[in-house]
Each structure stands twice: as C-alpha cells, then as structure tokens.
Motif scaffolding. Structure first.
Motif, mmCIF file in Angstrom:
data_model
loop_
_atom_site.group_PDB
_atom_site.id
_atom_site.type_symbol
_atom_site.label_atom_id
_atom_site.label_comp_id
_atom_site.label_asym_id
_atom_site.label_seq_id
_atom_site.Cartn_x
_atom_site.Cartn_y
_atom_site.Cartn_z
ATOM 1 N N PRO A 241 0.801 -0.840 0.270
ATOM 2 C CA PRO A 241 0.195 0.193 -0.324
ATOM 3 C C PRO A 241 1.236 1.552 0.220
ATOM 4 O O PRO A 241 0.428 2.288 -0.576
ATOM 5 C CB PRO A 241 -1.213 0.196 1.418
ATOM 6 N N THR A 244 1.892 1.680 -3.989
ATOM 7 C CA THR A 244 1.162 2.230 -4.840
ATOM 8 C C THR A 244 0.416 3.248 -4.498
ATOM 9 O O THR A 244 -0.020 3.875 -3.982
ATOM 10 C CB THR A 244 -0.084 1.163 -3.894
ATOM 11 N N SER A 245 -0.386 3.604 -6.105
ATOM 12 C CA SER A 245 -0.642 5.058 -6.219
ATOM 13 C C SER A 245 -2.049 5.538 -5.295
ATOM 14 O O SER A 245 -2.709 4.834 -4.193
ATOM 15 C CB SER A 245 -0.863 5.394 -7.646
ATOM 16 N N LEU A 246 -1.787 6.816 -4.645
ATOM 17 C CA LEU A 246 -2.667 7.976 -3.628
ATOM 18 C C LEU A 246 -4.147 7.581 -4.524
ATOM 19 O O LEU A 246 -4.748 6.763 -3.559
ATOM 20 C CB LEU A 246 -2.212 8.961 -3.294
ATOM 21 N N LEU A 247 -3.956 7.656 -5.828
ATOM 22 C CA LEU A 247 -5.632 7.766 -6.223
ATOM 23 C C LEU A 247 -6.685 6.199 -6.093
ATOM 24 O O LEU A 247 -7.049 6.095 -6.487
ATOM 25 C CB LEU A 247 -5.319 8.204 -7.591
ATOM 26 N N VAL A 248 -5.185 5.207 -6.424
ATOM 27 C CA VAL A 248 -5.749 3.773 -6.625
ATOM 28 C C VAL A 248 -6.174 3.007 -4.940
ATOM 29 O O VAL A 248 -7.825 3.060 -5.373
ATOM 30 C CB VAL A 248 -4.270 2.441 -6.758
ATOM 31 N N ARG A 249 -5.299 3.769 -4.321
ATOM 32 C CA ARG A 249 -5.612 3.179 -2.966
ATOM 33 C C ARG A 249 -6.622 4.701 -2.501
ATOM 34 O O ARG A 249 -8.556 3.518 -1.521
ATOM 35 C CB ARG A 249 -4.957 4.681 -1.825
ATOM 36 N N VAL A 251 -9.600 5.163 -5.283
ATOM 37 C CA VAL A 251 -11.195 4.079 -5.252
ATOM 38 C C VAL A 251 -11.105 2.942 -4.512
ATOM 39 O O VAL A 251 -12.296 2.508 -4.635
ATOM 40 C CB VAL A 251 -10.396 4.069 -7.809
ATOM 41 N N SER A 252 -10.095 2.060 -4.229
ATOM 42 C CA SER A 252 -9.925 0.876 -3.950
ATOM 43 C C SER A 252 -11.229 1.538 -2.744
ATOM 44 O O SER A 252 -11.724 0.777 -2.292
ATOM 45 C CB SER A 252 -9.062 0.634 -3.731
ATOM 46 N N TRP A 253 -11.087 2.113 -1.606
ATOM 47 C CA TRP A 253 -11.276 2.538 -0.483
ATOM 48 C C TRP A 253 -13.311 3.183 -0.868
ATOM 49 O O TRP A 253 -14.039 2.692 -0.301
ATOM 50 C CB TRP A 253 -11.169 3.554 0.510
ATOM 51 N N MET A 254 -13.002 3.637 -2.059
ATOM 52 C CA MET A 254 -14.706 4.245 -2.070
ATOM 53 C C MET A 254 -15.321 2.839 -3.211
ATOM 54 O O MET A 254 -16.225 2.475 -2.299
ATOM 55 C CB MET A 254 -14.376 4.555 -3.864
ATOM 56 N N LEU B 33 -6.656 -3.145 -1.556
ATOM 57 C CA LEU B 33 -6.134 -3.094 -2.787
ATOM 58 C C LEU B 33 -6.198 -4.659 -3.876
ATOM 59 O O LEU B 33 -6.724 -4.898 -5.113
ATOM 60 C CB LEU B 33 -4.403 -2.876 -2.421
ATOM 61 N N VAL B 36 -9.992 -4.833 -5.378
ATOM 62 C CA VAL B 36 -10.023 -4.008 -6.475
ATOM 63 C C VAL B 36 -9.986 -4.622 -7.929
ATOM 64 O O VAL B 36 -9.712 -4.632 -8.723
ATOM 65 C CB VAL B 36 -9.148 -2.688 -7.175
ATOM 66 N N ASP B 228 3.111 9.184 -10.314
ATOM 67 C CA ASP B 228 2.225 8.831 -9.064
ATOM 68 C C ASP B 228 0.979 10.701 -9.229
ATOM 69 O O ASP B 228 -0.309 10.233 -8.230
ATOM 70 C CB ASP B 228 2.113 8.345 -7.879
ATOM 71 N N MET B 248 -7.666 10.233 -13.802
ATOM 72 C CA MET B 248 -8.128 9.124 -12.817
ATOM 73 C C MET B 248 -9.553 9.682 -12.496
ATOM 74 O O MET B 248 -9.881 9.616 -12.110
ATOM 75 C CB MET B 248 -6.795 8.702 -12.237
ATOM 76 N N SER B 271 3.225 -1.055 -8.603
ATOM 77 C CA SER B 271 3.744 -0.222 -7.601
ATOM 78 C C SER B 271 4.310 -1.984 -6.913
ATOM 79 O O SER B 271 5.619 -2.091 -6.389
ATOM 80 C CB SER B 271 3.142 -0.336 -6.544
#
Lengths: 417, 293
Positions: A241, A244-249, A251-254, B33, B36, B228, B248, B271
């Motif tokens: 984590p 991992t890109s902030l935006l990905v995290r 999105v996954s929380w959304m 993660l 997803v 990122d 994004m 990543s």
C-alpha cells in the motif's frame, strides 16, 4: 623524537610549509564538493524555493490597487473618515478610473470586492458610464451613476488598502478583517468559516495520528519480534500500500465504503437491514478511515525500525526480576520505543495536516480540510492572496513540527521503507 | 514470537487477542487493494460483486473493462465514455516521469557525492534545502509553482511539469545515494587516482558501479513520485498534458466505472514490480557493502 627539529616547520618537497599545503588542498577539495552540489542547489532554488517565495510575496502584496488608483490614495490621506468625502476625492477617483484600462479595473474591482462586497459592480458600472461625464463637478455626476458613491462605508473600506503591502489576507484566514484605517475587527458571523476549518484540520490530523498509533504499534511489534522469514512476508502488506498510487487506494476505498459497497453488502448479507446501510463515504468518517489507512505505513515503519534495535532479553530480564508482563512492558519496553512513537506521530501529523487529494475525493462537505480551501481559492475564486496566506500559515506550522522532528530523530535519519 | 508452554490462561487470551488485532490491521492495510483486482474483471457495470462472480461463474467475469481502457470501443453494453485517453495519459505520464527522473537522478547523484565529502561546507543547511520539496505539502508546492511558472509561461507545458516533478523527486535521490555513499570506502577513489585514473574514469569505473544500486533505487523513488503525482498536474497541467493520475482523477470525479478499476489494477501491478526491484537492489547493496568493509 623524529629527525625534524622542534621549531622547524614541516615542509613538503617543493618547500611549502605542510600546514599551508594541507589547507590549500582541503580548500580545493571543499570547492570541488561544493561545485558538485551547486547544480542541484541552483535547480531546487529556481524550480522550488523561488515558487514558494512567490507564495510569500503574493500573501502580503497589495500594490495593484495602489498602482491603479494613485491619486485616490493620495487624496485619502487628507480625509477624516467621518462623512462622504468632497469634490477633490471624487475628482481623484474619476481621474484614476479614466486613466486605467478595462483589464486593470476588472482586477482592481475584484481585489476591492474582498474588502467590501459591492465594489465590483460599482466600479464596472461607473467605468461604463463615465464617458458621459465631461467635466467637473464630478461628485454629483458620479452619485448619479451609482448611489453607492454616497455611502461612507465604501470610502472607509479604501483605507484598508492604503499601503502597498497588507496583512489582510492573514487576518482573513483566521476570520478577522481590517476595519477603518487598518484597525482589526472580527469577520461578520456568517462569513466566519476559517477558524472552524483550522480546528477541523487539526482535529482530523490528531485523530488520524492517534488511530495510526493504536493500530500501528501492535503491528510494528509483531513485525519486529517475528522471525525474519515470516516478518518479511507480513512486511509486504505494509509496503505494497505504501508504494501504491494514492488515487488507486482512494478508488479502492470507494469500492469498499460506498452505500452499495463491499463493506455494506457484507453487513447486509450478515443480516443488517437494507435501510441501515452505513454512510461511510463522502463525510468526516470517510476522510478518517481512508487517511488512517493511507498514513499507517508512516507510523509502522519508524516504530518498527526502533523496536528492531531493542534486544528481547530486556523483557525476559525484567520478568526474571519479578515484573509482571504488563509492568515489564510499561516500564522497560515501551519507554525504549518512545523515539519511534515520536517520529512516527510527528510524521503522520505533518503529512495529514497538508492533505488535499483524499479529503477532496472522499470527504464530502464536512470532511474538507484547509488544503481543500487553498485549492478552492487558487482555482475557483481566484483569491490568490488568501490562498497564499493560508498556505504560508500552514507551512510555518509544518516547519515548526519538522524542527521538532529533527530534534527527535534527525532529518538525516529519515528512512523510506 | 511464540507463547511459552507455561503461559497462564490470561496470557494465552491476551496473546491471541493481540494476534487478532494485528491480523485485522494488516487486513485493513491490504484488503482494499485486493478487492479491486477481482472487481476489475467484472462483466457487470457496477462496482460491487455480482452473484455470478461470487459463485465463480465464468459468465461473471470479462476483460471488457480492460478493452475499454485501451480504447477498444466495440462493446455495445458499455455506456461509459470510451476513448484512448487512458493510453495518451499513460504515454504522457511515462514521458514526464522518465524525463523528470533522468534530471533528478543526474543532478541528485552528483550532489550526493559532493555532500558525502566530509569537508563539504554548510552541509546541514544545504541538505535541508535539498530535502525541502519532500517536506512542504503538495498543495502548497503546487500553488507556489502555479503562481511562479505562470509568470514564465510554463503552465500547461511538458517542460513545466518535468521541472516541477524533477524538483519533487530529487530529495529521494539525494537521500538514498547519500545513504549508499555512507558505506562507500573513499580510499578506493584515492587508490584509483593514485594508479593514474582521472576524475571521470574514477567516477565511472570505480565509484559508480559500487553506488549504482543506490542510484537506481533513488531513481525508482523519483520515477514513482512523478508517475503517481496528481496535485501539481492539476494546478499546472493543461489539456495537452493529461497524465494517467490526472485522467484517473477526472474519472473518479465524473463517474466511477470499472474502467478505473482496470487502470488501478495495472498501477498496483506496477508498484509491486517496483517494490520487488527495490528489495532486490537493497539486498545487492547490502552484499556489496559486506565486501567493501
């Protein structure tokens, strides 16, 4: 004793005293080291330090109004501030507006509108109809164009802008404002938003720090005490984590937290009534949950690296000497982890306090922080002075905290995973 | 940490509670993660698991959101906007990140060598200046850069973003390379010069191979920082410079479709790849240090 005489100085082969020669070579080495660092220093200076500096100047800069309306501000010095000013002031204002072009009037009226709302339409209308005025007396004719020229509050608000520099934006960022002749007053109640925001930002950062500490401490302990092969495996859960890109995290929380999200679906599957689906996204709770997960590695890693250095024999020794496990933990183990706790907490707090992306996307209305308002004023209202002032206050706070961090752990010791 | 055989019931209860808490926290860290990845293969249009997916029915899974992401728009069931924006975004991101990484790695490595010289004057204050982009919150950096870069007409250009991202990436390079150099035996440089090598030969043949793992990992940090980064792009980017995170961002704000999950999955894989590389480099570095000492 060597063959060299005591009072004879040591010489190099070419007859230069050794001390001089050493100094020269050290100076050369110093110079060379500096020349290596110089390109990056210059680059950071131009691409980073100067932009931050321009934020400072923008936050106190008030030259625009003074440049566009010079005669008016000259005349303002003679005004007592009691009644609507006389003919000379109107004449000065008329001349200034006549000399200014349309773009300048637009920018100045925006600036003046921050001080007192109404200026914008007043100046726009006046400058549009000004060509009908061909000579003095100006006062009557300007009053005819707009009756606001006859209101003393508008003239009084000019005094807050009389200097080419201003602290007004700083006052605005803490719900104060300039009154007549730069006296400091409270903002009217319905315009007070920023003190609440600062408090909310501090509260969120504090809560996130506490949650991270509560959740991170046991995990750091587990990672530090497990055998290396197992702890490396678990470390991946912390590091992935982190990388991992902030935006990905986000999105996954959304996906997880929405009304129709995974968490709510699971709860419903376990018997939660449909209409009780928990609102966990686009509010204060959402900001807290997501920020805690995002910042947790910042807490775990420093505590882990401190715990790694504590020999396990200390706990055994304490218990051998008769302490209960709880007492041994509180009196022997925990105090030794304090530097890690301090480092992690300050780090998490500092990062949290300047957050923008997360609250913007998951915070909804009541989860927005100071960073969001800086962005709002930069991009929407274009009140760059206020945005800059808020940024400078935030930056000052962060620099103080970093100074503390440097005292506790040293910036040189900063580790990254 | 195993429990001793003589542990009391209380200790046992406490020990298992502690393990449960740890498991919960680790799950909390990694679960979002993990969720997803399977969801990005959904054949539905919503962001939740369909009954078909839960029963592992192959009908429930499809690659259509990946195709949508790549700009293959022949699926009639998808109403989400379909274009090659993700592809252009990825290309833009790669261009900016590579250029910014090259700039920050080059400058940063040279500066780190200077900084690790024990005779370096004003070391502390210079170090603090070089690390400052890491300390200042991005929103403040972005605002300041916007105000300044607008004056020199660099808003909406690749050059502006590359310079900005290079500034954000240098602290990582400086920190990792100085750390690597702290284990570097300076006598090797002296020995090489003594044997007649000039400054450049010494640097490229002796020093560089030994600090290379540090340089590469610093470079990877700088790369991922740029790749990122979204705040500075939001402030300084224009329609020509929409990067992957920027794309994004607008996807999240407009409508979250599984296309975003497909992109997110790709980023998670990148990543993981980077992390593995870093770990391998770290181990190699430790081995090398063992030899030089």
């Amino acid at each position: 004793m060597s063959s060299v005489d005591q009072n004879q100085t040591l010489m190099t082969q070419d007859g230069v005293p050794l001390k001089v020669s050493l100094k020269r070579s050290q100076r050369r080495s110093k110079m060379r080291a500096f020349m290596l660092v110089f390109p990056l220093l210059a680059f950071i200076f131009i691409s980073f330090i100067v932009p931050i500096g321009s934020l400072f100047t923008r936050s106190v800069d008030d030259t625009l109004v003074n440049e566009v309306l010079p005669l008016t501000f000259e005349e303002l010095k003679n005004w007592d501030g009691q009644d609507v000013p006389g003919e000379p002031m109107f004449a000065a204002m008329f001349m200034d507006l006549k000399n200014a072009d349309k773009i300048q009037i637009g920018r100045v009226s925006t600036r003046m509108n921050y001080e007192k709302s109404g200026w914008k339409s007043l100046l726009k209308k006046t400058s549009r109809k000004m060509k009908n005025i061909d000579g003095p007396p100006y006062k009557e004719q300007m009053l005819k164009i707009h009756k606001r020229w006859g209101k003393v509050e508008f003239w009084q608000s000019l005094t807050a802008m009389k200097d080419p520099y201003t602290l007004g934006y700083y006052l605005n960022s803490v719900d104060l404002k300039y009154g007549y002749n730069k006296s400091i007053e409270q903002q009217p109640e319905k315009r007070q938003v920023y003190n609440l925001l600062w408090k909310r930002t501090l509260l969120v950062s504090l809560l996130v720090t506490v949650f991270c500490l509560l959740l991170g401490y046991p995990v750091a302990h587990l990672l530090a005490t497990l055998p290396l092969s197992k702890s490396n495996l678990l470390m991946i859960c912390v590091l992935i984590p982190f990388w991992t890109s902030l935006l990905v995290r986000i999105v996954s929380w959304m996906v997880m937290l929405q009304q129709e999200g995974v968490v709510n679906d699971t709860l419903v599957a376990f018997g939660l009534p449909e209409e009780w689906r928990l609102p966990m996204m686009y509010n204060f709770t959402g900001t807290l949950i997501v920020m805690t997960q995002i910042l947790l590695p910042f807490m775990i890693l420093p505590i882990y690296s401190v715990m790694k250095t504590i020999p396990p024999s200390y706990m055994r020794a304490a218990q051998n000497l008769g302490a209960t496990p709880t007492l041994a933990f509180l009196r022997v183990y925990m105090p030794q982890t304090l530097p890690g706790i301090g480092a992690g907490s300050i780090l998490v707090f500092i990062v949290a306090i300047g957050y923008y992306i997360t609250p913007e996307l998951v915070g909804g209305k009541d989860g927005r922080l100071i960073g969001n308002f800086i962005a709002f004023h930069m991009q929407n209202t274009l009140n760059w002075g206020l945005a800059a002032a808020m940024g400078v206050i935030l930056l000052a706070g962060i620099l103080i905290l970093y100074w503390l961090y440097d005292k506790i752990v040293g910036i040189d010791n900063m580790k990254m995973g | 940490m195993a429990l001793p055989i003589y542990a009391t019931t209380g200790q046992k209860v406490w020990h298992y509670t502690y393990l449960t808490i740890c498991a919960f926290v680790l799950f909390f860290l990694i679960a979002p993660l993990i969720v997803v990845i399977p969801l990005s293969f959904t054949s539905g249009v919503f962001l939740s698991f369909t009954p078909e997916m839960l029963s592992l029915d192959p009908e429930g899974f499809s690659l259509k959101w990946y195709k949508n992401m790549l700009g293959m728009c022949n699926d009639p069931s998808i109403k989400t906007m379909c274009s090659d924006k993700w592809k252009t975004g990825a290309i833009n991101s790669a261009i900016i990140a590579v250029a910014a990484t090259a700039l920050s790695t080059g400058l940063g490595t040279v500066a780190a060598i200077g900084l690790s010289n024990p005779l370096m004057p004003f070391r502390k204050i210079i170090m603090a200046t070089l690390i400052s982009p890491l300390i200042v919150p991005l929103i403040i950096t972005a605002s300041g850069m916007f105000l300044f870069y607008a004056k020199v007409n660099l808003i909406g250009t690749y050059t502006g973003l590359i310079l900005a991202h290079a500034a954000l990436g240098t602290p990582f390079v400086v920190i990792t390379v100085t750390a690597t150099l702290s284990g570097f035996d300076r006598n090797l440089v002296k020995a090489s010069q003594n044997l007649g090598a000039n400054v450049f030969t010494t640097f490229f043949k002796v020093q560089m191979p030994l600090i290379l793992p540090g340089v590469i990992s610093g470079g990877l940090f700088a790369f991922i920082t740029s790749f990122d980064e979204v705040v500075v792009v939001l402030f300084m980017g224009g329609p020509e410079t929409v990067t992957l995170p920027r794309q994004m961002w607008s996807g999240i704000r407009q409508e979250i479709s599984p296309t975003i999950l497909a992109a997110a999955t790709c980023l998670v894989l990148i990543s993981i790849l980077l992390l593995t590389t870093l770990e391998l480099l770290r181990r190699r570095n430790e081995r090398l240090r063992g030899i030089t000492h």
